[in-house]
Scaffold this motif. Structure first.
Motif, PDB file in Angstrom:
ATOM      1  N   THR A 180       0.838  -1.188   0.000  1.00 42.27           N
ATOM      2  CA  THR A 180       0.000   0.000   0.000  1.00 42.27           C
ATOM      3  C   THR A 180       0.877   1.244   0.000  1.00 42.27           C
ATOM      4  OG1 THR A 180      -1.744  -1.156   1.217  1.00 42.27           O
ATOM      5  CG2 THR A 180      -1.783   1.255   1.269  1.00 42.27           C
ATOM      6  N   LEU A 181       0.601   2.152  -0.906  1.00 44.65           N
ATOM      7  CA  LEU A 181       1.269   3.440  -0.917  1.00 44.65           C
ATOM      8  C   LEU A 181       0.434   4.419  -0.106  1.00 44.65           C
ATOM      9  CD1 LEU A 181       2.403   3.556  -4.643  1.00 44.65           C
ATOM     10  CD2 LEU A 181       3.838   3.202  -2.622  1.00 44.65           C
ATOM     11  N   GLU A 182       1.109   5.169   0.768  1.00 44.56           N
ATOM     12  CA  GLU A 182       0.417   6.037   1.711  1.00 44.56           C
ATOM     13  C   GLU A 182       0.900   7.472   1.575  1.00 44.56           C
ATOM     14  OE1 GLU A 182      -0.316   3.646   5.628  1.00 44.56           O
ATOM     15  OE2 GLU A 182       1.670   3.112   4.881  1.00 44.56           O
ATOM     16  N   PRO A 183       0.083   8.441   2.012  1.00 48.23           N
ATOM     17  CA  PRO A 183       0.489   9.847   1.923  1.00 48.23           C
ATOM     18  C   PRO A 183       1.841  10.088   2.592  1.00 48.23           C
ATOM     19  CG  PRO A 183      -1.825   9.704   2.484  1.00 48.23           C
ATOM     20  CD  PRO A 183      -1.290   8.300   2.549  1.00 48.23           C
ATOM     21  N   GLY A 184       2.710  10.789   1.890  1.00 53.11           N
ATOM     22  CA  GLY A 184       4.050  11.080   2.393  1.00 53.11           C
ATOM     23  C   GLY A 184       5.099  10.083   1.978  1.00 53.11           C
ATOM     24  N   ASP A 185       4.696   8.915   1.462  1.00 56.07           N
ATOM     25  CA  ASP A 185       5.682   7.965   0.948  1.00 56.07           C
ATOM     26  C   ASP A 185       6.410   8.571  -0.246  1.00 56.07           C
ATOM     27  OD1 ASP A 185       4.932   6.104   2.827  1.00 56.07           O
ATOM     28  OD2 ASP A 185       3.853   4.800   1.436  1.00 56.07           O
ATOM     29  N   LEU A 186       7.668   8.221  -0.395  1.00 61.94           N
ATOM     30  CA  LEU A 186       8.504   8.731  -1.488  1.00 61.94           C
ATOM     31  C   LEU A 186       8.938   7.580  -2.382  1.00 61.94           C
ATOM     32  CD1 LEU A 186      10.209  11.066  -2.784  1.00 61.94           C
ATOM     33  CD2 LEU A 186      12.063  10.353  -1.242  1.00 61.94           C
ATOM     34  N   ILE A 187       8.789   7.769  -3.691  1.00 60.27           N
ATOM     35  CA  ILE A 187       9.357   6.851  -4.676  1.00 60.27           C
ATOM     36  C   ILE A 187      10.497   7.578  -5.377  1.00 60.27           C
ATOM     37  CG2 ILE A 187       8.948   5.476  -6.757  1.00 60.27           C
ATOM     38  CD1 ILE A 187       5.991   5.370  -5.983  1.00 60.27           C
ATOM     39  N   VAL A 188      11.707   7.035  -5.273  1.00 59.88           N
ATOM     40  CA  VAL A 188      12.841   7.571  -6.029  1.00 59.88           C
ATOM     41  C   VAL A 188      12.982   6.703  -7.279  1.00 59.88           C
ATOM     42  CG1 VAL A 188      14.075   8.810  -4.233  1.00 59.88           C
ATOM     43  CG2 VAL A 188      14.378   6.370  -4.391  1.00 59.88           C
ATOM     44  N   THR A 189      12.911   7.342  -8.441  1.00 59.70           N
ATOM     45  CA  THR A 189      12.542   6.650  -9.669  1.00 59.70           C
ATOM     46  C   THR A 189      13.699   6.133 -10.510  1.00 59.70           C
ATOM     47  OG1 THR A 189      12.394   8.817 -10.767  1.00 59.70           O
ATOM     48  CG2 THR A 189      10.366   7.916  -9.828  1.00 59.70           C
TER      49      THR A 189
END
Length: 221
Positions: A180-189
């Motif tokens: 689950t992705l949640e508010p404030g999570d960061l994805i470095v791409t």
């Protein structure tokens, strides 16, 4: 569940996870995948303790002997989602940031040889320096954005997010099938070619087009 956009600038304080993507630029296809597009992204995690914000030094632990810089577009999640369809993925983006994915290549090499996890090589303290939160509307074309990095004022990395192997919608959708992705999570791409080692006293500057620029100084503990 969504979160008020005014809280997203504090993503480093309440975001629960940092999701990294390995080898995600076309220039790296030959070196990592024998020139063929991989079937799925390479995914790893960093803990929130990896964050360091602008104005503070990057303090590299003594045990990390071969740390490399890697500039990346960071995607900050704005609302909770699981198993997100690609065509809805960008609705879950709250904003962006310029990020560095620092990697201890010595530890990474040992882990690869043992077919072990990348946690220590990628997740040590100060391994995820980030800039300020950038509202989503300030980057209307995240798939066509210049990304660059300089070490001691010498340009080392220079590419465009249009050259990502897996696009932002593809990454968000794929990751959310597992967690689950949640508010404030960061994805470095992912980082372009040109990554390399840092030394004590080095000054790192990096940016996303003319939208933002970040700077950090390297300190070895």
């Amino acid at each position: 569940m969504s979160i008020c956009s005014s809280k997203l600038p504090k993503f480093t304080e309440f975001g629960k996870k940092i999701v990294g993507v390995g080898a995600n630029y076309n220039a790296l296809l030959e070196a990592f995948f024998n020139g063929k597009k991989p079937t799925a992204p390479i995914i790893f995690l960093k803990p929130p303790s990896a964050y360091v914000t602008v104005g503070k030094p990057i303090r590299i632990p003594k045990i990390c002997q071969n740390v490399n810089y890697e500039v990346e577009l960071g995607v900050i999640i704005g609302q909770k989602g699981f198993d997100i369809p690609e065509n809805k993925a960008m609705d879950f983006v709250g904003g962006y940031t310029c990020a560095l994915d620092l990697t201890d290549f010595g530890t990474l090499g040992t882990s690869r040889e043992a077919r072990g996890p990348w946690s220590l090589a990628k997740g040590f303290d100060s391994s995820c320096p980030v800039g300020d939160f950038i509202p989503k509307n300030r980057i209307p074309e995240p798939d066509n954005l210049k990304i660059w990095l300089k070490v001691n004022n010498t340009l080392k990395q220079d590419d465009n997010t249009g050259n990502l192997i897996f696009t932002l919608p593809q990454l968000i959708s794929y990751i959310s099938k597992y967690m689950t992705l949640e508010p404030g999570d960061l994805i470095v791409t992912g980082t372009p070619d040109g990554y390399g080692p840092v030394s004590h006293g080095d000054k790192i500057k990096a940016g996303l087009g003319d939208v933002t620029e970040i700077s950090f100084e390297i300190e070895r503990l």
